[in-house]
Write a protein that holds these residues in place. Structure first.
Motif, short mmCIF file in Angstrom:
data_model
loop_
_atom_site.label_atom_id
_atom_site.label_comp_id
_atom_site.label_asym_id
_atom_site.label_seq_id
_atom_site.Cartn_x
_atom_site.Cartn_y
_atom_site.Cartn_z
N HIS A 114 51.49 57.23 46.06
CA HIS A 114 50.39 56.28 46.22
C HIS A 114 50.80 54.88 45.77
CE1 HIS A 114 46.66 58.84 47.06
NE2 HIS A 114 47.73 59.59 47.28
N ASP A 115 50.15 53.89 46.39
CA ASP A 115 50.43 52.47 46.17
C ASP A 115 49.28 51.89 45.33
OD1 ASP A 115 50.95 49.75 46.31
OD2 ASP A 115 50.87 49.64 48.49
N TYR A 116 49.58 51.57 44.06
CA TYR A 116 48.57 51.02 43.15
C TYR A 116 48.82 49.54 42.91
CZ TYR A 116 47.58 55.92 42.21
OH TYR A 116 47.24 57.25 42.35
N LYS A 117 47.74 48.81 42.67
CA LYS A 117 47.84 47.38 42.39
C LYS A 117 46.70 47.00 41.46
CE LYS A 117 49.27 44.47 45.50
NZ LYS A 117 49.42 43.53 46.62
N ALA A 118 46.97 46.07 40.54
CA ALA A 118 45.93 45.55 39.65
C ALA A 118 45.41 44.23 40.21
CB ALA A 118 46.49 45.33 38.25
N GLU A 119 44.13 44.00 40.02
CA GLU A 119 43.51 42.73 40.40
C GLU A 119 42.63 42.27 39.25
OE1 GLU A 119 40.62 40.64 43.74
OE2 GLU A 119 41.00 42.78 43.85
N MET A 120 42.69 40.99 38.96
CA MET A 120 41.82 40.40 37.95
C MET A 120 41.05 39.26 38.61
SD MET A 120 42.65 38.86 34.15
CE MET A 120 43.62 37.46 34.70
N ARG A 121 39.72 39.32 38.51
CA ARG A 121 38.86 38.26 39.01
C ARG A 121 38.19 37.61 37.80
NH1 ARG A 121 35.86 41.36 44.05
NH2 ARG A 121 37.81 41.94 45.11
N VAL A 122 38.39 36.33 37.67
CA VAL A 122 37.76 35.57 36.59
C VAL A 122 36.59 34.82 37.21
CG1 VAL A 122 38.06 33.80 34.83
CG2 VAL A 122 39.96 35.36 35.36
N ARG A 123 35.37 35.25 36.86
CA ARG A 123 34.15 34.61 37.38
C ARG A 123 33.56 33.74 36.29
NH1 ARG A 123 32.04 39.78 40.42
NH2 ARG A 123 33.36 39.61 42.26
N TRP A 124 33.57 32.46 36.56
CA TRP A 124 33.05 31.49 35.61
C TRP A 124 31.55 31.37 35.76
CZ3 TRP A 124 36.47 29.98 32.08
CH2 TRP A 124 37.82 30.11 32.38
N ASP A 125 30.87 30.98 34.70
CA ASP A 125 29.41 30.84 34.73
C ASP A 125 28.94 29.78 35.73
OD1 ASP A 125 28.97 32.88 32.97
OD2 ASP A 125 28.73 31.59 31.21
N ASP A 126 29.82 28.86 36.14
CA ASP A 126 29.42 27.85 37.12
C ASP A 126 29.48 28.39 38.55
OD1 ASP A 126 32.11 27.92 37.84
OD2 ASP A 126 32.53 25.84 37.30
N GLY A 127 29.85 29.68 38.72
CA GLY A 127 29.88 30.31 40.04
C GLY A 127 31.26 30.34 40.68
N SER A 128 32.23 29.65 40.13
CA SER A 128 33.57 29.68 40.70
C SER A 128 34.31 30.95 40.28
CB SER A 128 34.36 28.44 40.29
OG SER A 128 34.55 28.41 38.89
N GLU A 129 35.35 31.27 41.02
CA GLU A 129 36.11 32.49 40.75
C GLU A 129 37.59 32.27 41.02
OE1 GLU A 129 36.22 36.17 43.47
OE2 GLU A 129 34.79 36.71 41.89
N ASN A 130 38.43 32.86 40.18
CA ASN A 130 39.87 32.87 40.38
C ASN A 130 40.30 34.32 40.51
OD1 ASN A 130 39.35 30.58 38.08
ND2 ASN A 130 40.72 29.88 39.68
N ARG A 131 41.26 34.59 41.43
CA ARG A 131 41.75 35.96 41.64
C ARG A 131 43.25 36.02 41.41
NH1 ARG A 131 38.58 38.79 46.61
NH2 ARG A 131 36.50 38.15 45.95
N TYR A 132 43.68 37.12 40.79
CA TYR A 132 45.08 37.34 40.46
C TYR A 132 45.44 38.76 40.83
CZ TYR A 132 43.72 33.34 37.70
OH TYR A 132 43.19 32.14 37.32
N LEU A 133 46.59 38.94 41.49
CA LEU A 133 47.06 40.26 41.91
C LEU A 133 48.41 40.56 41.28
CD1 LEU A 133 46.27 40.26 45.73
CD2 LEU A 133 45.12 41.58 43.95
N SER A 134 48.60 41.82 40.95
CA SER A 134 49.91 42.29 40.49
C SER A 134 50.76 42.66 41.70
CB SER A 134 49.74 43.52 39.61
OG SER A 134 49.39 44.64 40.41
N PRO A 135 52.05 42.87 41.50
CA PRO A 135 52.85 43.47 42.57
C PRO A 135 52.41 44.92 42.78
CG PRO A 135 54.26 42.48 40.88
CD PRO A 135 52.86 42.50 40.34
N ASP A 136 52.88 45.53 43.86
CA ASP A 136 52.59 46.94 44.14
C ASP A 136 53.38 47.84 43.19
OD1 ASP A 136 51.01 47.14 46.85
OD2 ASP A 136 52.46 45.53 47.06
N LEU A 137 52.76 48.96 42.85
CA LEU A 137 53.42 50.01 42.08
C LEU A 137 53.28 51.28 42.91
CD1 LEU A 137 54.70 51.26 39.52
CD2 LEU A 137 52.37 51.69 38.73
N ILE A 138 54.40 51.75 43.46
CA ILE A 138 54.37 52.99 44.23
C ILE A 138 54.90 54.09 43.33
CG2 ILE A 138 55.23 54.20 46.25
CD1 ILE A 138 55.24 51.50 47.67
N VAL A 139 54.03 55.06 43.09
CA VAL A 139 54.34 56.15 42.16
C VAL A 139 55.11 57.25 42.89
CG1 VAL A 139 53.32 57.90 40.66
CG2 VAL A 139 52.31 55.64 40.82
#
Length: 139
Positions: A114-139
């Motif tokens: 399986h192909d796993y990946k982490a994602e982090m979404r930073v949602r600010w109180d002003d409504g904006s959002e930043n997204r961050y992805l990890s590389p793929d991890l194939i187990v």
């Protein structure tokens, strides 16, 4: 004479290895890594996925000194269906006291292949959002 033949053979083989690695790295649109790790450090943040003692761990990092909002940290499985399936989601308040790691529990006994990946979404109180992805991890 013998040393020069071996030296030429070693140089040829290492040259072929570099060419082969370059060809593999440029094929398709897949992530540059299948071994997990951390994504690109952008806006003082990144997301990571690792395999540690048979457990898929996902984590995030921020380095903020002000602001407020929520960090949504997710572990995705891109094998189940196109676009991926969220395996876990964990929310944290944004830490604004400098460098901070967010690491919830992990996925024990992940499915082989399986192909796993982490994602982090930073949602600010002003409504904006930043997204961050990890590389793929194939187990």
């Amino acid at each position: 004479m013998r040393k020069s033949k071996f030296a030429r053979a070693a140089a040829l083989l290492s040259g072929l290895a570099v060419v082969g690695a370059s060809a593999v790295g440029t094929a398709g649109t897949a992530s540059a890594s299948n071994d997990g790790g951390c994504g690109e450090f952008v806006h003082a943040s990144y997301a990571c996925v690792t395999l540690d003692d048979g457990v898929v761990n996902y984590s995030g990092f921020t380095d903020y000194t002000y602001g407020s909002g929520t960090v949504h940290l997710m572990l995705w499985d891109y094998t189940q269906e196109p676009g991926g399936v969220v395996v876990f989601t964990t929310d944290f308040p944004i830490a604004t006291d400098g460098p901070h790691y967010y690491q919830p529990g992990g996925l024990a006994d992940p499915s082989p292949g399986h192909d796993y990946k982490a994602e982090m979404r930073v949602r600010w109180d002003d409504g904006s959002e930043n997204r961050y992805l990890s590389p793929d991890l194939i187990v």
